[in-house]
Design an enzyme around this catalytic site. Structure first.
Site, PDB file in Angstrom:
ATOM      1  N   ASP A   1       0.859  -1.187   0.000  1.00  0.00           N
ATOM      2  CA  ASP A   1       0.000   0.000   0.000  1.00  0.00           C
ATOM      3  C   ASP A   1       0.896   1.238   0.000  1.00  0.00           C
ATOM      4  OD1 ASP A   1      -3.073  -0.858   1.278  1.00  0.00           O
ATOM      5  OD2 ASP A   1      -2.751   1.111   0.366  1.00  0.00           O
TER       6      ASP A   1
ATOM      7  N   ASP B   1      -3.096   4.630  -2.274  1.00  0.00           N
ATOM      8  CA  ASP B   1      -4.194   5.111  -1.426  1.00  0.00           C
ATOM      9  C   ASP B   1      -4.711   6.472  -1.906  1.00  0.00           C
ATOM     10  OD1 ASP B   1      -5.596   4.489   1.079  1.00  0.00           O
ATOM     11  OD2 ASP B   1      -4.687   6.324   1.833  1.00  0.00           O
TER      12      ASP B   1
ATOM     13  N   GLU C   1      -6.493   3.787  -5.831  1.00  0.00           N
ATOM     14  CA  GLU C   1      -7.823   3.835  -5.226  1.00  0.00           C
ATOM     15  C   GLU C   1      -8.444   5.160  -5.634  1.00  0.00           C
ATOM     16  OE1 GLU C   1      -8.042   4.865  -1.167  1.00  0.00           O
ATOM     17  OE2 GLU C   1      -9.921   3.796  -0.816  1.00  0.00           O
TER      18      GLU C   1
ATOM     19  N   HIS D   1     -10.816  -3.932   2.431  1.00  0.00           N
ATOM     20  CA  HIS D   1     -10.794  -3.757   3.889  1.00  0.00           C
ATOM     21  C   HIS D   1     -11.690  -2.622   4.373  1.00  0.00           C
ATOM     22  CE1 HIS D   1      -8.204  -0.765   2.234  1.00  0.00           C
ATOM     23  NE2 HIS D   1      -8.165  -0.153   3.396  1.00  0.00           N
ATOM     24  N   ASP D   2     -12.259  -1.871   3.428  1.00  0.00           N
ATOM     25  CA  ASP D   2     -13.125  -0.741   3.782  1.00  0.00           C
ATOM     26  C   ASP D   2     -14.602  -1.046   3.558  1.00  0.00           C
ATOM     27  OD1 ASP D   2     -10.911   1.809   2.384  1.00  0.00           O
ATOM     28  OD2 ASP D   2     -10.996   0.945   4.400  1.00  0.00           O
TER      29      ASP D   2
HETATM   30  O1  TEU Z   1      -9.753   4.936   1.926  1.00  0.00           O
HETATM   31  C1  TEU Z   1     -10.222   6.122   1.314  1.00  0.00           C
HETATM   32  C2  TEU Z   1     -11.552   6.457   1.920  1.00  0.00           C
HETATM   33  O2  TEU Z   1     -11.851   6.040   2.967  1.00  0.00           O
HETATM   34  C3  TEU Z   1     -12.547   7.275   1.210  1.00  0.00           C
HETATM   35  O3  TEU Z   1     -12.024   7.900   0.072  1.00  0.00           O
HETATM   36  C4  TEU Z   1     -13.656   6.338   0.802  1.00  0.00           C
HETATM   37  O4  TEU Z   1     -13.215   5.672  -0.349  1.00  0.00           O
HETATM   38  C5  TEU Z   1     -14.881   7.179   0.611  1.00  0.00           C
HETATM   39  O5  TEU Z   1     -15.531   7.207   1.828  1.00  0.00           O
HETATM   40  C6  TEU Z   1     -15.777   6.644  -0.469  1.00  0.00           C
HETATM   41  O6  TEU Z   1     -16.273   5.364  -0.068  1.00  0.00           O
HETATM   42  C7  TEU Z   1      -8.329   4.808   2.032  1.00  0.00           C
HETATM   43  C8  TEU Z   1      -8.051   3.516   2.756  1.00  0.00           C
HETATM   44  O7  TEU Z   1      -8.556   2.434   1.984  1.00  0.00           O
HETATM   45  C9  TEU Z   1      -8.719   3.593   4.111  1.00  0.00           C
HETATM   46  O8  TEU Z   1      -8.611   2.346   4.810  1.00  0.00           O
HETATM   47  C10 TEU Z   1      -8.062   4.699   4.911  1.00  0.00           C
HETATM   48  O9  TEU Z   1      -8.756   4.865   6.137  1.00  0.00           O
HETATM   49  C11 TEU Z   1      -8.089   6.023   4.139  1.00  0.00           C
HETATM   50  O10 TEU Z   1      -7.769   5.904   2.752  1.00  0.00           O
HETATM   51  C12 TEU Z   1      -7.050   6.964   4.718  1.00  0.00           C
HETATM   52  O11 TEU Z   1      -5.768   6.479   4.387  1.00  0.00           O
END
Ligand code: TEU
Length: 585
Positions: free
Chosen positions: A102, A209, A267, A342-343
């Protein structure tokens, strides 16, 4: 269909995301670790995985589970050491697999040495490595932050620093100050510390990210009012896809990535316009190899607040799949296939049925859909065994994610603990919350699901159903298990990559609210038809008019006898039944 450009290795690869905290604990402290990942590398090879993506294992105070990095060149000690990572990289390479990390460079931890220096004084050489602004003042003299932007983790995106009398920007937690990419010295340090340090140790690329948030522009304006109940408002229209974003990525490519032939997957949230996504992934433009576009995983999220769940119907999902399958047609771009990370909540629970009767059938249905779609395929840990969302009975104190917990607290305060509001929030978190993906991996039916054997117990509660949904049980069940199905589907996808990985997508009956029927056309006249019943009742579907279709894969165990080798016409589908037909292959 992907353009006729050359086929780099990563287009046909199947990738697997590991969340280190929850994958496998090797030393009994209740937290997953790098040696634990190493102990399972043959399990991943046997699944058919080509690329392992390890989510942040860098040193971190763990405010955001490692997405708040305090030292890019060190491993979080409970996870292991740089040597452990070098052993893992080597183990992947010995098996013909690759490993990506990452790349979290929109922000660091507030404990990073760079930020400690930056905040020490206004004239520190690293002051401009982060985004500092003076306060504003309201007419009544009250001090205000530079803008009304809302953090992803609730509250403001500005933290006031008494020591220097200024605010610093943090799109996420206040412990995650945003780096200032406008400063060339900052970018150069990122390239060295976060990228070359690991590329020189054999890492094959990065998942990048929030890859579209580094160029905030230079004008910080208040965002429009979306929710008048709050001062803070969502503001990604001002910081996503900013004016210098492509310049920065071209520089990152020219300065670093191209010298290692590294693969990148960005992402890319808040970018629903295909032409804007193509700007990032055109092969000739040398920015990113591919991106995760978030339309599908954003299904069900509320317009004002992510965790205000909104009901949706199947045509929405079908339209999104079609959009991100077809946006590369006739271009030199590429796409990805995923529906978990993971989100996100678990796909079986969100997009199909996690009922006892149909959860395995649903997991195989989704595997058959994903395995038939064009693009690089990404699985998330546990998806291969059909792990499902945490039970609705779990209270908020079982949730560990900063985004979930902060949102619950914010809505509790705003609604003065209104039971209806808090029930809505809990229902939304149970469906959409990031915690769903962070429960410990379910390896066996023994205590703690075989994730950890220490007295400490797992850092996060294990799913109540680990005895029924686990790797060991499904290895015993063999081909009929979800794991067995994913293994076969991955092998079948690779065997028919021309049509399944690279073919052109066409949807049929896209308005139907129960079934999803699509076709794929590959070079050399290869064709595939996929029919999916996204309902708990029997449905009749018309197959696309591809002559000579032959049934090849189904998610009902008895399907093989029923129709193998027989030319298909229209047919009935049982609840959550999926079937794949090939022609010309
Ligand atoms: O996620 C990005 C994020 O949380 C938002 O852009 C999300 O995509 C948005 O609410 C739309 O659904 C990344 C990582 O994947 C996440 O785990 C981290 O918490 C975040 O960035 C900060 O690094």
């Amino acid at each position: 269909m992907s353009g006729a450009t050359a086929r780099p290795w990563w287009k046909d690869a199947v990738c697997y995301q590991i969340y280190p905290a929850s994958f496998k604990d090797s030393n009994g402290d209740g937290l997953g670790d790098v040696p634990g990942i190493l102990s399972k590398i043959d399990y991943l090879r046997d699944l058919g995985i080509d690329v392992v993506w390890v989510s942040p294992m860098f040193d971190s105070p763990q405010v955001d589970m490692g997405y708040d990095i305090s030292d890019y060149e060190k491993v979080y000690p409970p996870y292991g050491s740089v040597k452990d990572m070098e052993d893992l990289i080597e183990a992947c390479h010995q098996r013909g697999m690759k490993l990506i990390l990452d790349l979290v460079v929109n922000h660091t931890s507030d404990q990073h040495a760079w930020f400690r220096e930056s905040r020490s004084s206004k004239d520190n050489p690293k002051r401009d490595w982060y985004i500092w602004k003076p306060p504003r003042y309201a007419e009544d003299g009250n001090r205000l932050p530079p803008t009304n932007w809302r953090s992803y983790f609730s509250g403001q995106t500005w933290e006031y620093d008494e020591h220097t009398g200024e605010y610093y920007l943090h799109l996420f937690a206040k412990e995650q100050p945003d780096l200032n990419w406008e400063n060339e010295a900052t970018r150069k340090a990122i390239y060295d510390s976060a990228m070359r340090f690991w590329l020189d140790r054999g890492v094959d690329g990065f998942r990048v990210d929030v890859v579209n948030m580094y160029s905030k522009g230079v004008e910080f304006k208040d965002a429009p009012i979306v929710d008048p109940r709050f001062y803070e408002q969502p503001a990604w229209c001002y910081y996503a896809n900013g004016p210098r974003m492509h310049e920065f990525l071209r520089e990152m490519n020219a300065e670093v990535l191209k010298h290692y032939d590294a693969v990148t997957v960005g992402e890319l949230p808040h970018t629903p316009d295909p032409s804007k996504v193509l700007d990032y992934v055109g092969a000739s433009d040398k920015q990113l190899s591919m991106v995760f576009q978030f339309d599908i995983v954003d299904i069900g999220q509320g317009r004002e607040h992510k965790y205000h769940f909104e009901e949706w119907k199947l045509p929405l999902l079908k339209g999104i799949v079609a959009k991100w399958q077809q946006f590369i047609d006739g271009t030199d771009g590429w796409t990805t296939v995923f529906c978990e990370n993971h989100d996100q909540g678990r796909s079986v629970s969100r997009f199909a049925s996690d009922s006892p009767a149909y959860r395995a059938t649903s997991a195989k249905l989704l595997s058959l859909m994903l395995g038939s779609l064009t693009g690089t395929l990404f699985l998330y840990q546990g998806q291969e065994i059909g792990m499902i969302n945490l039970p609705p009975s779990w209270p908020i104190d079982a949730y560990r994610d900063i985004e979930s917990v902060n949102f619950y607290k914010t809505m509790a305060a705003q609604s003065q603990d209104d039971p209806a509001e808090l029930d809505y929030v809990m229902r939304s978190l149970q469906i959409l919350g990031r915690d769903n993906a962070r429960l410990p991996m379910q390896w066996t039916g023994e205590r703690h699901a075989g994730f950890t054997h220490g007295k400490a117990g797992p850092w996060m509660r294990v799913h109540d159903l680990y005895g029924e949904i686990n790797v060991e049980r499904q290895v015993r069940e063999g081909e009929g298990s979800v794991l067995g199905f994913w293994r076969r589907m991955i092998a079948f996808r690779k065997e028919h990559a021309e049509v399944l990985v690279h073919g052109a997508f066409e949807g049929f009956g896209m308005g139907d609210e129960k079934t999803f029927v699509f076709g794929k056309k590959g070079a050399g006249g290869q064709r595939a038809a996929v029919v999916l019943n996204f309902s708990g009742e029997e449905q009749e579907v018309e197959l696309p008019g591809y002559e000579g279709l032959v049934f090849r894969v189904g998610n009902y165990d008895d399907a093989a006898e029923e129709e193998k080798g027989v030319e298909a016409k229209s047919r009935k589908l049982r609840p959550w039944e999926g079937r794949l037909y090939l022609a010309g292959c």
